[in-house]
Motif scaffolding. Structure first.
Motif, PDB file in Angstrom:
ATOM      1  N   LEU A  26     -10.291  -3.486  10.206  1.00 19.38           N
ATOM      2  CA  LEU A  26     -10.378  -2.199  10.916  1.00 19.38           C
ATOM      3  C   LEU A  26      -8.988  -1.612  11.064  1.00 19.38           C
ATOM      4  N   THR A  27      -8.857  -0.310  10.840  1.00 20.85           N
ATOM      5  CA  THR A  27      -7.536   0.309  11.011  1.00 20.85           C
ATOM      6  C   THR A  27      -7.634   1.803  11.274  1.00 20.85           C
ATOM      7  N   GLY A  28      -6.654   2.304  11.979  1.00 21.40           N
ATOM      8  CA  GLY A  28      -6.537   3.739  12.179  1.00 21.40           C
ATOM      9  C   GLY A  28      -5.861   4.418  10.995  1.00 21.40           C
ATOM     10  N   ASP A  29      -5.317   3.618  10.111  1.00 15.69           N
ATOM     11  CA  ASP A  29      -4.611   4.129   8.936  1.00 15.69           C
ATOM     12  C   ASP A  29      -5.608   4.777   7.966  1.00 15.69           C
ATOM     13  N   ASN A  30      -5.084   5.482   6.971  1.00 18.20           N
ATOM     14  CA  ASN A  30      -5.947   6.205   6.034  1.00 18.20           C
ATOM     15  C   ASN A  30      -6.643   5.251   5.063  1.00 18.20           C
ATOM     16  N   GLU A  31      -7.725   5.748   4.486  1.00 16.87           N
ATOM     17  CA  GLU A  31      -8.612   4.958   3.620  1.00 16.87           C
ATOM     18  C   GLU A  31      -7.871   4.312   2.440  1.00 16.87           C
TER      19      GLU A  31
ATOM     20  N   ASP B 132       1.914  12.838  -4.238  1.00 14.95           N
ATOM     21  CA  ASP B 132       2.865  11.798  -3.804  1.00 14.95           C
ATOM     22  C   ASP B 132       2.244  10.910  -2.724  1.00 14.95           C
ATOM     23  N   ALA B 133       1.547  11.550  -1.797  1.00 13.05           N
ATOM     24  CA  ALA B 133       0.920  10.791  -0.706  1.00 13.05           C
ATOM     25  C   ALA B 133      -0.121   9.821  -1.264  1.00 13.05           C
ATOM     26  N   VAL B 134      -0.897  10.290  -2.212  1.00 10.03           N
ATOM     27  CA  VAL B 134      -1.942   9.458  -2.831  1.00 10.03           C
ATOM     28  C   VAL B 134      -1.309   8.279  -3.560  1.00 10.03           C
ATOM     29  N   ARG B 135      -0.231   8.543  -4.304  1.00 14.36           N
ATOM     30  CA  ARG B 135       0.464   7.478  -5.034  1.00 14.36           C
ATOM     31  C   ARG B 135       1.010   6.424  -4.068  1.00 14.36           C
ATOM     32  N   LEU B 136       1.679   6.866  -3.009  1.00 14.05           N
ATOM     33  CA  LEU B 136       2.291   5.931  -2.053  1.00 14.05           C
ATOM     34  C   LEU B 136       1.222   5.124  -1.300  1.00 14.05           C
ATOM     35  N   ALA B 137       0.148   5.797  -0.931  1.00 10.42           N
ATOM     36  CA  ALA B 137      -0.935   5.100  -0.225  1.00 10.42           C
ATOM     37  C   ALA B 137      -1.558   4.034  -1.132  1.00 10.42           C
ATOM     38  N   GLY B 138      -1.643   4.340  -2.429  1.00 13.90           N
ATOM     39  CA  GLY B 138      -2.180   3.385  -3.396  1.00 13.90           C
ATOM     40  C   GLY B 138      -1.339   2.127  -3.492  1.00 13.90           C
ATOM     41  N   GLU B 139      -0.074   2.242  -3.091  1.00  6.07           N
ATOM     42  CA  GLU B 139       0.821   1.078  -3.060  1.00  6.07           C
ATOM     43  C   GLU B 139       0.789   0.392  -1.692  1.00  6.07           C
ATOM     44  N   GLY B 140      -0.119   0.837  -0.834  1.00  4.81           N
ATOM     45  CA  GLY B 140      -0.264   0.204   0.478  1.00  4.81           C
ATOM     46  C   GLY B 140       0.704   0.741   1.517  1.00  4.81           C
ATOM     47  N   ARG B 141       1.419   1.824   1.165  1.00  2.00           N
ATOM     48  CA  ARG B 141       2.332   2.438   2.147  1.00  2.00           C
ATOM     49  C   ARG B 141       1.583   3.497   2.946  1.00  2.00           C
ATOM     50  N   THR B 142       2.091   3.810   4.126  1.00  2.00           N
ATOM     51  CA  THR B 142       1.471   4.826   4.970  1.00  2.00           C
ATOM     52  C   THR B 142       2.282   6.111   4.874  1.00  2.00           C
ATOM     53  N   PRO B 143       1.705   7.139   4.216  1.00  2.00           N
ATOM     54  CA  PRO B 143       2.423   8.415   4.129  1.00  2.00           C
ATOM     55  C   PRO B 143       2.141   9.292   5.337  1.00  2.00           C
TER      56      PRO B 143
ATOM     57  N   ALA C 181      -5.727  -0.569  -0.262  1.00  2.00           N
ATOM     58  CA  ALA C 181      -4.675  -1.300  -0.986  1.00  2.00           C
ATOM     59  C   ALA C 181      -4.297  -2.583  -0.248  1.00  2.00           C
ATOM     60  N   ILE C 182      -4.169  -2.502   1.072  1.00  2.00           N
ATOM     61  CA  ILE C 182      -3.836  -3.678   1.882  1.00  2.00           C
ATOM     62  C   ILE C 182      -5.000  -4.674   1.840  1.00  2.00           C
ATOM     63  N   ALA C 183      -6.221  -4.144   1.946  1.00  2.00           N
ATOM     64  CA  ALA C 183      -7.419  -5.000   1.947  1.00  2.00           C
ATOM     65  C   ALA C 183      -7.520  -5.788   0.649  1.00  2.00           C
ATOM     66  N   ARG C 184      -7.227  -5.125  -0.452  1.00  2.00           N
ATOM     67  CA  ARG C 184      -7.284  -5.762  -1.770  1.00  2.00           C
ATOM     68  C   ARG C 184      -6.272  -6.905  -1.830  1.00  2.00           C
ATOM     69  N   ALA C 185      -5.062  -6.636  -1.387  1.00  2.00           N
ATOM     70  CA  ALA C 185      -4.006  -7.660  -1.427  1.00  2.00           C
ATOM     71  C   ALA C 185      -4.322  -8.828  -0.495  1.00  2.00           C
ATOM     72  N   ALA C 186      -4.984  -8.530   0.619  1.00  2.00           N
ATOM     73  CA  ALA C 186      -5.274  -9.585   1.603  1.00  2.00           C
ATOM     74  C   ALA C 186      -6.570 -10.326   1.275  1.00  2.00           C
ATOM     75  N   GLY C 187      -7.483  -9.651   0.554  1.00  2.00           N
ATOM     76  CA  GLY C 187      -8.730 -10.293   0.145  1.00  2.00           C
ATOM     77  C   GLY C 187      -9.887 -10.142   1.114  1.00  2.00           C
TER      78      GLY C 187
END
Ligand code: ADP
Ligand code: MG
Length: 294
Positions: free
Chosen positions: A191-196, A140-151, A201-207
């Motif tokens: 750069l972020t403290g968030d998980n990889e 579940d964590a992997v799926r949510l993170a893939g959507e750019g959410r922070t689990p 996912a955020i990086a991809r959306a932002a470019g």
């Protein structure tokens, strides 16, 4: 004496919502090769909201009882993630308690005792510190993170109890601004403290071109230094207390105007409109100004 062109440019910058603190910063901004962006509050809106709350399959506990305990612990934390969880619980009408003990571990999570239950909330590394297996909720964590959410995993009395995820949408203006930075020939790093996975996912959306995830505050400084050692002229853009040292280390520090006072003080440039288009404007303005002075 400050050259007239620099004074004129500073005035123009101010009109465009870009506050440049002095002629030196304006001149350096023209030589920037690499723009380093903080994720939370800089590329994203910085206002996370809870999107998912899961109770571990093996656990017989009411979701709201678990949420109440989690939020009671997070109530003692000032982290934006904590605030989002507290708001979510309060919006559901839950009354929060005060944890009997509380500790927060930077870049990992929080722990505390609520109603005699030992609670811990944080990332996979934090659960690992406590010897708690995350297997039951990892997919579940992997799926949510893939959507750019922070689990964030939830543990209770030494066992995995649940998962809470928050979403912090990217600012509408970010992808366009990052494309404009590319058009200026700049490399853009996040750069972020968030998980990889969330970061990717955020990086991809932002470019953005490159991501460094899971960094602690001092890691942000080191990353800026590393880029400078490779010969890059670095602009660091951030909003948080934990960005201030990296803003100071960068050749040009740019603070989001709505960010924390400490970041605004540390910045050579303050972006009054709170969007990344200000970075584009500052660099373009500096390049034009330096050309007219040559
Ligand atoms: P960022 O710079 O992206 O805000 P931090 O370094 O502050 O990242 O936090 C990194 C990670 O540590 C978070 O993504 C989260 O998983 C965990 N974490 C930090 N603070 C908390 C908290 N109060 N509650 C739960 N998890 C937390
Ligand atoms: Mg931030």
């Amino acid at each position: 004496a400050v050259p007239t062109a620099v004074m004129v440019a500073s005035g123009k910058g101010a009109q465009l919502g870009v506050l440049i603190k002095g002629g030196e910063a304006l001149q350096r901004a023209g030589d920037i090769t690499t723009v380093v962006l903080d994720k939370t509050g800089t590329i994203t809106q910085g206002a996370p909201t809870v999107t998912d709350f899961l109770v571990a399959p093996a656990l017989a506990i009411d979701a709201d009882v678990l949420l109440q305990r989690v939020a009671s612990v997070e109530h003692a934390s000032e982290h934006p993630l904590a605030e989002s969880i507290v708001q979510h619980a309060q919006a559901k009408g839950l009354t929060l308690g005060t944890p009997e003990s509380f500790a927060s571990v930077t870049g990992r999570g929080v722990q505390g005792v609520v109603d005699d239950a030992a609670m811990a909330v944080g990332n996979a590394a934090f659960m690992h510190d406590w010897g708690i297996s995350v297997d039951a909720l990892e997919a579940d964590a992997v799926r949510l993170a893939g959507e750019g959410r922070t689990p964030m995993y939830i543990a209770m009395d030494g066992a995995l109890a649940g998962l809470v995820a928050v979403a912090d949408p990217i600012r509408d203006s970010s992808p366009r601004a990052i494309a404009d930075l590319h058009a200026l020939g700049l490399t853009v790093v996040m750069l972020t403290g968030d998980n990889e996975r969330t970061a990717q996912a955020i990086a991809r959306a932002a470019g953005v071109d490159r991501v460094v995830a899971g960094v602690m505050p001092d890691g942000k400084v080191r990353e800026v230094q590393r880029l400078q050692d490779e010969g890059a002229v670095v602009a660091m853009v951030g909003d948080g207390i934990n960005d201030a040292p990296a803003l100071a280390q960068a050749d040009v520090g740019m603070a989001i105007g709505s960010g924390t006072d400490i970041a605004v003080e540390a910045g050579d440039v303050v972006l009054m409109r709170g969007d990344l288009q200000g970075v584009v404007r500052a660099i373009a303005l500096s390049r034009r100004t330096m050309r007219t002075m040559k």
